[in-house]
Design an enzyme around this catalytic site. Structure first.
Site, PDB file in Angstrom:
ATOM      1  N   CYS B  96       2.094  10.977 -14.567  1.00 14.03           N
ATOM      2  CA  CYS B  96       1.516  12.272 -14.863  1.00 14.03           C
ATOM      3  C   CYS B  96       2.210  13.463 -13.886  1.00 14.03           C
ATOM      4  O   CYS B  96       3.514  13.520 -14.134  1.00 14.03           O
ATOM      5  CB  CYS B  96      -0.056  12.654 -14.573  1.00 14.03           C
ATOM      6  SG  CYS B  96      -0.733  13.987 -15.475  1.00 14.03           S
ATOM      7  N   HIS B 226      -2.761   8.160 -17.696  1.00 12.73           N
ATOM      8  CA  HIS B 226      -3.080   7.398 -16.364  1.00 12.73           C
ATOM      9  C   HIS B 226      -3.711   5.934 -16.646  1.00 12.73           C
ATOM     10  O   HIS B 226      -4.879   5.730 -16.906  1.00 12.73           O
ATOM     11  CB  HIS B 226      -4.405   8.262 -16.108  1.00 12.73           C
ATOM     12  CG  HIS B 226      -3.907   9.753 -15.549  1.00 12.73           C
ATOM     13  ND1 HIS B 226      -3.600  10.080 -14.318  1.00 12.73           N
ATOM     14  CD2 HIS B 226      -3.719  10.919 -16.391  1.00 12.73           C
ATOM     15  CE1 HIS B 226      -3.330  11.373 -14.315  1.00 12.73           C
ATOM     16  NE2 HIS B 226      -3.562  11.798 -15.470  1.00 12.73           N
ATOM     17  N   GLU B 228      -4.268   4.145 -14.318  1.00 11.57           N
ATOM     18  CA  GLU B 228      -5.319   3.957 -13.053  1.00 11.57           C
ATOM     19  C   GLU B 228      -6.688   4.468 -13.652  1.00 11.57           C
ATOM     20  O   GLU B 228      -7.512   4.096 -12.910  1.00 11.57           O
ATOM     21  CB  GLU B 228      -4.957   4.599 -11.880  1.00 11.57           C
ATOM     22  CG  GLU B 228      -5.332   6.456 -11.734  1.00 11.57           C
ATOM     23  CD  GLU B 228      -4.138   7.249 -12.607  1.00 11.57           C
ATOM     24  OE1 GLU B 228      -3.271   6.677 -13.117  1.00 11.57           O
ATOM     25  OE2 GLU B 228      -4.196   8.376 -12.319  1.00 11.57           O
TER      26      GLU B 228
END
Lengths: 975, 265
Positions: B96, B226, B228
């Protein structure tokens, strides 16, 4: 030298800002604009070479791939022919959030000579427009004169701040008559009444001197409604007129309107909200009503804290800045709780006037609700996203009466180690202010929010409006948590309303404090000692630091470019002493400051209003009504808003605000995992329905509490450990009818909390939400927000609301009654009615517990709470969110009323009801759990994309395709 | 076995650092949150780590363009350390805001003099959006083979995006074709069926639906989504309750990076 640089998108790059503005102009009803182009303008001041300027432009100010720049475009913006140029810049003294980053970026390039960097926005409008149309566009859309101006309009540019010449100003109270005292209060925007002014006069008579302006301001701020909650803590003489209008259709088993016999109330807060908590004695309540937020236990290592605030007045005047600093402020509450909590989630609830409100009817001095809504959403988006705190939950409601006073509720929950849950200032600790610098922004915020707004508020209270700088707060947060974990300070609190005055005043309440005001770092010169003290500049917190830790503390703040400054010391004199350049400018007894306010006595009256019952002819085909309800602004999809919030940052999001087969259905509440390596979670929900308050604020409050709990249950949670917060937004409490409703709602809160066993842990009130235009006062509907936080043992048991499999069974749990008073169905007919939904807490608890057991056993495939729009809306939402059809049979709905009507069963908003999806082979198991409770197997999920409801006569009364239902629900706020 | 060390770089406004660290730890790495001032000031050395992770957030508030100021800090203050780091065959991932930084510092798509050739600009929708997207990460193709971070991924993976400036563009068509020819396009937005689709499947209007690219070595990856935020099935937006599914789609990306270090560094 001053250089002006303009940056715009290269040809061929989509100008999103320009096109957005074009759309907004069209929404204003102005048709002549063909196109809008946007450019960013920068003004750089300093001694730099041509080459350096080029470097700054090319390496810092533009994105080489998509933008181009020009230097010193010809002086003033020139409009010509069909080209209209509007350049918007910040007013002098308003913080420009980009400045600090830009100055850093310039230094990183190795360039030192730049002294100032300012930004402006330039809009180029293409089209045939009259001057007045340009003016309308500017004022209604592009700028807000409270913080910005149009460049070149008249005498602008960056005025140098005059140097401040010190002189102590004393206010002559001792010689003042009552009339003069009131005059002083009014002119100084102190919002103190005569009794309070007299108490101050008396204190200074004893001291044998007049107060300084700062002393008077300090007292006014400390005693403000905003900080002291005088109404809730005062004396109230309450009278109640309830005729108990037994309407024909009321069933005897329903709870009657309770009569509250108490006539004289001494401290409403302690007699209702806090009383429930005290009596419930929950062992997991760690700290309630004391700190900046309420704390409950989470697991063996952590506690969680939760706080919701409002920022209504500033948001009315400047929606972006108001909401921006509102969320920024409430984030500092958990940060300032105990020894500092890490914020883990935000929640935001708004009430606006309808977005299609006619421009012609707007009261003078108000902004159009659509602009307010867009500004507020942007403000929350900007701050929440940049802080890296997920905005996981919220609600948006609409009513004409919010036109002058929109409501902006912002909440934050945080997590903190158990052993960091309490603070204790010690004598000799240093007063340290950290974070942003102090400027002239936000002067009088605390006192300003303690009065009504008028159409003049926008000029006289402009100092109360500010914009935030989330990155300043984020970096401050990062260092604070480090300092906390190194045990470097003993107490912390935020500089919110009232600024340093409130922060130091609170922290030093028991001991006393001395502060040297010239040490406070300032944004610019020219602030008086008084302004320094009461400024509400954002992003500042105050710490008490033992002397032996100060060097380490200052070091770790410096390492991450966050300012920390020693400004004084906590003493043992029990006095607040302030010095400016060696001069004593304040010497007040802490006891007087915090305890000296005369208790206010107010009158309150409550009478049950009798509303017209709408004469609605029962229709055979109710599909149009369902479609209209799905399009009701309160009910329709808020996806346009939700998607602009990062609801997943921090990685703990489990149940997101939008869910479904294509992730666009409305979740009942949010489930978040605040500790990533644990499966424990938090459920966050909210209950709000001002419409019920039109009939009876008691049942509104009861329903709000119940609704917040119902949502927790719907997500797979339980009542085991739920704490709630109250946020009252009300009209002027000096008017007995307004206060009467507030009292009655408070009793509803008490009864609900007590019966459900859910303690209040914190709360806040925002009163005086009235807007006066030419002597006529518009009060908001008395609105209560109940925010609930619940600890969930295993987030893997979370239940979502969308239909999962065709062939599954659909149940309704709970009793449907003729309770359409305040319903959205009646609202379609511009009626309120009288049969407000009530709560049977014993029954509700049984239902909640049974459903918790069923969720825990993994029986429930989907569950949705029946609320706004009733069973029809809830079932339809489940169907179209899951992309599956549904067949519902109203004859199977447990319904208790004298009139048997399909529309009433479908759209009644009776509380404590759920729609549940169960697999066929789990039917027995599920029904066993529900034994003895009202429930009905009302239908099943079908593989067609059709939603059908069969009425009491067996014939279809609703038959609609999912696509059509969903479109009705999504269209209204698809901006 | 020694765990690879990951430097999670943070500065004012970084906000996905902790969950990125958590994902790397779940992938059996050792992580450290390092402030840019520590690297610039010399208190910490990039050379002590095998992976540099640039997490999401709003570095310096995204003032003057997303990632711009931190990208300049890397270019003007840490250039030599970074060059050595890359020369040593170590890994970089930018997620990002981290991707925006890699692109604006010229580390991606990467060329001799680190000149910026591509950018991530404001979404076509004109606003920040948080939504889940399907990504095509072709299996068994050269593409997967080139990027060490994208090994062993299924045909499509499901991750959330949350950004306002994620539209990938290049300075010219030549750069774009070069990215294709060199197999530097690692992730492309797609529909649930894996095929190309318009908004909102491609949430920002990126050229060629590009969601992530790597450099010529395949060791530097930047992506807007993302990973994560999907390392655990509990993070899935539809609460997948299949007991056979142990991890979220994003975890493999972190495992790939960690495994590569184990074997090669």
């Amino acid at each position: 030298m001053v250089y002006k640089i303009e940056v715009k998108d290269s040809p061929g790059v989509f100008d999103a800002v320009g096109k957005g503005a074009l759309k907004d102009i069209f929404d204003l009803g102005i048709k002549g604009v063909e196109d809008v182009f946007f450019a960013q303008a920068y003004t750089i001041e300093g001694q730099i070479s041509e080459a350096q300027l080029k470097l700054i432009c090319e390496e810092l100010l533009i994105d080489k791939i998509s933008q181009e720049y020009s230097v010193n475009p010809s002086g003033k913006p020139q409009s010509a022919g069909d080209k209209h140029i509007i350049e918007v810049a910040y007013n002098p003294g308003v913080m420009d959030p980009v400045e600090e980053s830009a100055l850093k970026g310039i230094k990183d390039l190795g360039i030192e000579g730049v002294v100032s960097f300012k930004t402006a926005k330039k809009y180029i409008l293409q089209g045939k427009l009259s001057d007045s149309q340009v003016k309308t566009i500017s004022e209604k859309l592009l700028y807000n004169k409270l913080i910005q101006h149009i460049v070149g309009a008249q005498g602008t540019g960056h005025r140098a701040q005059a140097e401040y010449k010190f002189k102590v100003i004393n206010v002559d109270l001792l010689g003042a008559s009552d009339k003069v005292l009131l005059d002083i209060s009014k002119k100084g925007q102190l919002f103190l009444n005569l009794n309070e002014m007299l108490a101050i006069k008396k204190y200074f008579q004893k001291a044998g001197r007049n107060p300084t302006d700062l002393e008077l301001e300090t007292v006014a701020q400390t005693w403000s409604e905003h900080c002291m909650h005088k109404t809730f803590r005062g004396k109230i003489e309450y009278t109640e007129k309830i005729q108990n209008p037994k309407s024909k259709i009321q069933n005897k088993s329903q709870i009657q309107n309770p009569k509250i016999k108490i006539k004289k109330i001494n401290n409403l807060l302690k007699s209702t909200i806090m009383k429930a908590t005290k009596e419930l004695k929950k062992p997991w309540c760690v700290s309630v009503f004391k700190d900046n937020s309420g704390i409950i236990e989470f697991d063996d290592k952590y506690n969680v804290c939760f706080k919701v605030e409002t920022h209504n007045h500033p948001s009315a005047l400047e929606p972006f800045g108001g909401a921006n600093t509102g969320i920024g402020g409430v984030i500092r509450d958990p940060m300032g709780t105990g020894l500092g909590a890490k914020p883990v989630l935000n929640t935001d609830v708004f009430c606006f006037a309808p977005p299609d409100y006619p421009f012609s009817k707007l009261p003078k001095g108000t902004l159009h609700p659509k602009r307010v809504a867009k500004g507020v959403v942007s403000g929350v988006r900007d701050y929440g996203n940049k802080m890296g705190i997920p905005t996981v939950n919220g609600a948006v409601l609409f009513h004409d009466k919010f036109v002058g006073n929109p409501l902006v509720y912002c909440g934050t929950a945080g997590i903190l180690p158990k052993e960091k849950s309490f603070k204790q200032v010690h004598t000799g600790d240093l007063v340290v202010v950290v974070g942003g610098r102090t400027g002239r922004d936000g002067i009088h915020g605390a006192t300003f929010s303690s009065g009504e707004l008028t159409h003049e508020s926008e000029t006289i209270s402009s100092g109360a409006v500010q914009i935030g700088n989330p990155i300043q707060e984020k970096k401050m947060l990062d260092v604070i948590l480090k300092a906390r974990d190194e045990n470097l300070y003993t107490a912390i609190t935020d500089c919110g309303a009232g600024g340093l005055s409130s922060a130091v005043g609170e922290m030093g309440q028991e001991l006393g404090a001395e502060v040297y005001l010239e040490k406070v770092p300032l944004k610019y010169d020219g602030l008086s000692y008084m302004e320094i003290w009461i400024s509400e500049s954002q992003e500042r917190m105050t710490l008490s630091v033992p002397k032996e830790n100060i060097n380490r503390l200052l070091e770790i703040f410096a390492k991450e470019n966050v300012e920390a400054t020693v400004i004084g010391e906590f003493t043992n004199t029990k006095r607040l002493k302030l010095y400016y350049r060696g001069n004593l400018v304040c010497d007040l007894a802490m006891e007087f400051l915090h305890e000296g306010v005369p208790q206010i006595a107010k009158k309150a009256e409550f009478a049950i209003a009798k509303h017209r019952e709408p004469a609605i002819r029962p229709a055979k085909n109710l599909t149009p009504q369902l479609l209209k309800l799905l399009s009701h602004y309160d009910i329709c999809s808020k996806e346009w808003i939700i998607r602009q919030y990062d609801h997943e940052v921090q990685g703990g999001s489990v149940l997101k605000p939008l869910t479904g087969i294509v992730n666009d259905g409305p979740s009942d509440a949010a489930v978040v995992k605040p500790v990533l390596n644990s499966s424990k979670g938090l459920i966050i929900s909210n209950g709000i329905n001002f419409r019920y308050g039109f009939i009876d604020p008691y049942w509104m409050a009861f329903s709000c509490v119940e609704e917040s709990l119902r949502q927790i249950i719907a997500c797979g949670g339980s009542l085991k450990q739920v704490a709630i917060l109250d946020n009252f937004c009300w009209g002027n409490p000096d008017k007995p009818d307004r206060l009467g409703g507030l009292v009655r709602a408070s009793y509803g809160c008490y009864d609900a909390a007590k019966q459900f066993g859910v303690p209040f842990i914190s709360g806040k009130d925002s009163l005086y939400n009235e807007f006066t235009v030419h002597g006529k006062s518009i009060a908001i509907p008395g609105t209560l927000l109940i925010s609930a936080i619940s600890v969930m043992d295993d987030v893997n048991k979370t239940v979502s609301m969308f239909a999962k499999n065709s062939g599954d069974l659909v149940y309704i749990i709970g009793q449907t009654k003729d309770e359409l008073g305040g319903s959205h169905y009646f609202d379609l007919f511009n009626a309120i009615g009288n049969n407000v939904p009530k709560v049977d807490p014993k029954q509700a608890k049984k239902i909640f517990n049974a459903l918790s057991r069923a969720s825990d056993a993994g029986l429930i495939k989907a569950m949705h709470d029946c609320s706004d729009g009733g069973l029809a809306v809830a079932a339809a939402e489940m169907a179209f969110s899951g992309g599956l059809g549904m067949d519902i049979f109203l004859s199977e709905v447990p319904y208790q009323a004298q009139t048997e009507r399909d529309d009433f069963i479908l759209f009644s908003e009776s509380n404590s009801r759920f729609i549940v999806e169960i697999e066929k082979n789990r039917q027995k198991q599920f029904e066993n759990i529900l034994k003895g409770l009202p429930f009905g197997l009302i239908g099943c999920i079908n593989p067609q994309k059709q939603f059908r409801v069969f009425g009491l006569n067996g014939k279809a009364c609703i038959d609609a395709g999912l696509a059509k239902l969903k479109e009705s629900w999504q269209a209204p706020l698809r901006w | 076995m020694k765990k690879p060390r990951v430097c999670i770089l943070r500065t004012a406004g970084t906000n996905c650092d902790k969950e990125t660290a958590f994902a790397f730890e779940k992938a059996q790495a050792e992580t450290e949150l390092v402030h840019i001032n520590q690297l610039v000031g010399g208190n910490k050395k990039l050379a002590d780590y095998q992976i540099l992770a640039l997490p999401g957030g709003f570095s310096y508030g995204d003032d003057l363009g997303a990632g711009k100021i931190l990208a300049n800090e890397l270019r003007f203050k840490l250039a030599d350390d970074l060059k050595d780091f890359i020369k040593a065959g170590k890994l970089i991932i930018g997620i990002c805001n981290g991707f925006q930084i890699l692109v604006k510092s010229g580390l991606l798509p990467g060329n001799q003099n680190l000149a910026q050739e591509s950018s991530l600009i404001i979404n076509d929708s004109g606003k920040f959006e948080d939504r889940w997207v399907y990504l095509r990460a072709a299996k068994n193709s050269q593409r997967a083979a080139l990027c060490v971070w994208a090994k062993d991924l299924p045909e499509t993976i499901y991750l959330p995006v949350a950004h306002g400036e994620g539209k990938f563009i290049t300075n010219n068509k030549i750069t774009l074709s070069r990215l294709k020819e060199n197999n530097q396009i690692v992730f492309q937005y797609c529909g649930q069926d894996g095929k190309s689709a318009g908004y909102p499947d491609n949430p920002n209007g990126s050229a060629e639906s590009i969601a992530g690219i790597c450099d010529l070595t395949g060791r530097i990856l930047g992506l807007m989504p993302h990973p994560e935020r999907h390392i655990d099935p509990a993070q899935h937006p539809r609460l997948v309750r299949d007991k056979k599914i142990k991890d979220g789609d994003g975890l493999q990306i972190f495992i790939n990076g960690v495994e590569y270090c184990r074997k090669n560094l």
